[in-house]
Design a protein around this motif. Structure first.
Motif, PDB file in Angstrom:
ATOM      1  N   ARG A 191       0.879  -1.148  -0.016  1.00  0.00           N
ATOM      2  CA  ARG A 191      -0.006  -0.076   0.053  1.00  0.00           C
ATOM      3  C   ARG A 191       0.842   1.330   0.056  1.00  0.00           C
ATOM      4  O   ARG A 191       1.739   1.458   1.046  1.00  0.00           O
ATOM      5  N   PRO A 192       0.970   2.303  -0.909  1.00  0.00           N
ATOM      6  CA  PRO A 192       1.507   3.417  -1.129  1.00  0.00           C
ATOM      7  C   PRO A 192       0.885   4.371  -0.141  1.00  0.00           C
ATOM      8  O   PRO A 192      -0.189   4.533   0.096  1.00  0.00           O
ATOM      9  N   ILE A 193       1.760   4.885   0.887  1.00  0.00           N
ATOM     10  CA  ILE A 193       1.410   5.804   1.826  1.00  0.00           C
ATOM     11  C   ILE A 193       0.984   7.094   1.305  1.00  0.00           C
ATOM     12  O   ILE A 193       1.776   7.390   0.370  1.00  0.00           O
ATOM     13  N   SER A 194       0.283   7.879   1.623  1.00  0.00           N
ATOM     14  CA  SER A 194      -0.503   9.149   1.039  1.00  0.00           C
ATOM     15  C   SER A 194       0.694  10.145   1.347  1.00  0.00           C
ATOM     16  O   SER A 194       1.190  10.103   2.512  1.00  0.00           O
ATOM     17  N   SER A 195       1.120  11.008   0.670  1.00  0.00           N
ATOM     18  CA  SER A 195       2.068  12.210   0.789  1.00  0.00           C
ATOM     19  C   SER A 195       1.742  12.824   2.069  1.00  0.00           C
ATOM     20  O   SER A 195       2.418  13.167   2.888  1.00  0.00           O
ATOM     21  N   ALA A 196       0.473  13.384   2.086  1.00  0.00           N
ATOM     22  CA  ALA A 196      -0.022  14.160   3.174  1.00  0.00           C
ATOM     23  C   ALA A 196       0.392  13.524   4.584  1.00  0.00           C
ATOM     24  O   ALA A 196       0.690  14.290   5.795  1.00  0.00           O
ATOM     25  N   TYR A 197      -0.199  12.234   4.767  1.00  0.00           N
ATOM     26  CA  TYR A 197       0.028  11.384   6.038  1.00  0.00           C
ATOM     27  C   TYR A 197       1.511  11.197   6.317  1.00  0.00           C
ATOM     28  O   TYR A 197       1.672  11.272   7.425  1.00  0.00           O
ATOM     29  N   LEU A 198       2.175  10.661   5.340  1.00  0.00           N
ATOM     30  CA  LEU A 198       3.588  10.701   5.616  1.00  0.00           C
ATOM     31  C   LEU A 198       4.379  12.043   6.086  1.00  0.00           C
ATOM     32  O   LEU A 198       4.991  11.897   7.187  1.00  0.00           O
ATOM     33  N   THR A 199       3.953  13.063   5.645  1.00  0.00           N
ATOM     34  CA  THR A 199       4.697  14.429   6.073  1.00  0.00           C
ATOM     35  C   THR A 199       4.010  14.449   7.604  1.00  0.00           C
ATOM     36  O   THR A 199       4.741  15.100   8.434  1.00  0.00           O
ATOM     37  N   ILE A 237       2.685  -0.823  13.035  1.00  0.00           N
ATOM     38  CA  ILE A 237       3.055  -1.609  11.763  1.00  0.00           C
ATOM     39  C   ILE A 237       3.560  -0.308  10.676  1.00  0.00           C
ATOM     40  O   ILE A 237       4.242  -0.368   9.790  1.00  0.00           O
ATOM     41  N   VAL A 238       3.047   0.824  10.913  1.00  0.00           N
ATOM     42  CA  VAL A 238       3.236   1.813   9.854  1.00  0.00           C
ATOM     43  C   VAL A 238       4.471   2.612  10.467  1.00  0.00           C
ATOM     44  O   VAL A 238       5.483   2.698   9.537  1.00  0.00           O
TER      45      VAL A 238
END
Length: 396
Positions: A191-199, A237-238
């Motif tokens: 699952r690719p993580i969304s850019s906004a959530y990763l920031t 896990i994230v």
């Protein structure tokens, strides 16, 4: 000189074209010799569907396989079997099994990791994601026919095993590609993580390091991941996978050594991506970037970290003021000719140091990159340095 009794195999017609001759580069010869001496597996894998160019993958490299015609034929011969009693005592003989008119040549190539973008479209993991094993069934679009034939377009999960089987890349290249594309492995799904959530997670991590008075060079993974769960509802896990993307986690002591430049770079990319449809004042952008990473890491902020992800352009046709615009290399075509066409449609003239970051993902090494520049661009030099313009004319 020894005389040989030459004859054709009784099954030569059935065996015709059954033999292939492959020329191995020096590094692959060494791997093969080591495997033979150790009596282990060579670790070579051939990948590709009927509509793909076949590639050979080692543990860490990908080689494209090309057929090269020979001016002289090569005969495949073997010794006669022991049961062949037609030879006289002490007479030497060989059996012709096949005739080869081509060899297979191996050339190191860029792994086809861009296919992950299509295969994982619609499977993004965001802040509001429910942490369970039942994911929405999302139809994968824009897949090539060869990929779709290997995997149902209606599959609920795309797993690491699917990626290994379908992506033409070595295992090491695949793992690096998953990290660089910020792709999580959750409940056996990629699952690719969304850019906004990763920031946000990056900001949570930096804030937690300060709040817990932790040394970024030796962070207890359990302590930080627990704080992220309790204070910000970031699943372990994230958070642990995110930490592994931006530093090293010790196998024995369970401590994370943060890569400061990698974290600071990702924070800057997050700001750029949020403003992808508009230009940013350079000073305002740097100020926001430093504010996001905090005073402790503000000194690491540098536009050099974001090379290949932005352009600096004039604010207006008659303005000397410059602004930043999000322009990621990942959005450009992977075909070299199309890549250069897009680059020269974007800018008529490129400085050497500006264009090089936009070629890093389509060239195996700097030598191959320089060959591409010679093929698709014209070089000129002036008082400001080396410049490139297009060899072909592109109409913008």
């Amino acid at each position: 000189m020894t005389d040989h009794n030459i004859r054709f195999s009784a099954s030569s017609f059935a065996e015709q074209r059954n033999f292939k001759l492959m020329e191995l580069p020096a590094e692959l010869c060494k791997l093969m010799e080591e495997a033979l001496l150790s009596k282990g597996s060579s670790g070579f894998h051939i990948k590709g569907s009927s509509s793909d160019d076949a590639v050979l993958c080692t543990q860490d490299k990908t080689y494209i396989i090309r057929s090269v015609s020979l001016s002289n034929s090569i005969l495949v011969v073997t010794s006669p079997p022991d049961s062949d009693i037609s030879l006289e005592p002490n007479e030497s003989g060989v059996i012709i099994r096949d005739q080869i008119n081509e060899i297979l040549e191996l050339t190191q190539a860029i792994p086809k990791l861009h296919q992950l973008n299509s295969l994982l479209r619609g499977k993004e993991y965001g802040e509001d994601e429910e942490d369970n094993e039942d994911f929405q069934d999302v139809q994968v679009r824009e897949c090539t026919v060869s990929l779709v034939s290997h995997w149902s377009m209606f599959s609920k999960k795309f797993t690491y095993a699917n990626a290994q089987a379908m992506i033409q890349a070595s295992e090491e290249e695949l793992n690096r590609g998953l990290r660089e594309r910020r792709i999580l492995q959750i409940n056996d799904s990629l699952r690719p993580i969304s850019s906004a959530y990763l920031t946000k997670i990056i900001q949570f991590i930096l804030n937690s390091l300060t709040a817990l008075s932790l040394n970024h060079a030796s962070v207890p993974v359990e302590k930080l991941s627990t704080a992220l769960v309790d204070d910000h509802d970031v699943p372990r896990i994230v958070s642990v996978q995110v930490m592994s993307w931006f530093g090293d986690i010790g196998d024995i002591d369970g401590r994370w050594k943060m890569d400061v430049d990698a974290v600071v770079k990702e924070a800057g990319l997050g700001i750029l991506k949020e403003s992808k449809d508009k230009s940013l004042d350079q000073e305002d952008f740097i100020s926001s970037w430093k504010e996001l990473v905090g005073e402790k890491f503000a000194s690491a902020v540098s536009l050099d970290l974001l090379a290949g992800n932005y352009l600096i352009t004039p604010a207006g046709p008659y303005s000397i003021h410059e602004v930043l615009k999000y322009f990621p290399v990942s959005s450009l075509p992977v075909d070299p000719a199309q890549r250069f066409a897009d680059l020269f449609l974007t800018r008529r003239k490129w400085k050497n140091e500006d264009i090089v970051p936009f070629l890093s993902d389509i060239a195996v090494n700097s030598k191959e990159r320089d060959k591409m520049l010679l093929k698709y661009a014209r070089a000129t030099t002036d008082s400001q340095g080396l410049w490139y313009t297009a060899r072909a004319q592109y109409n913008g």
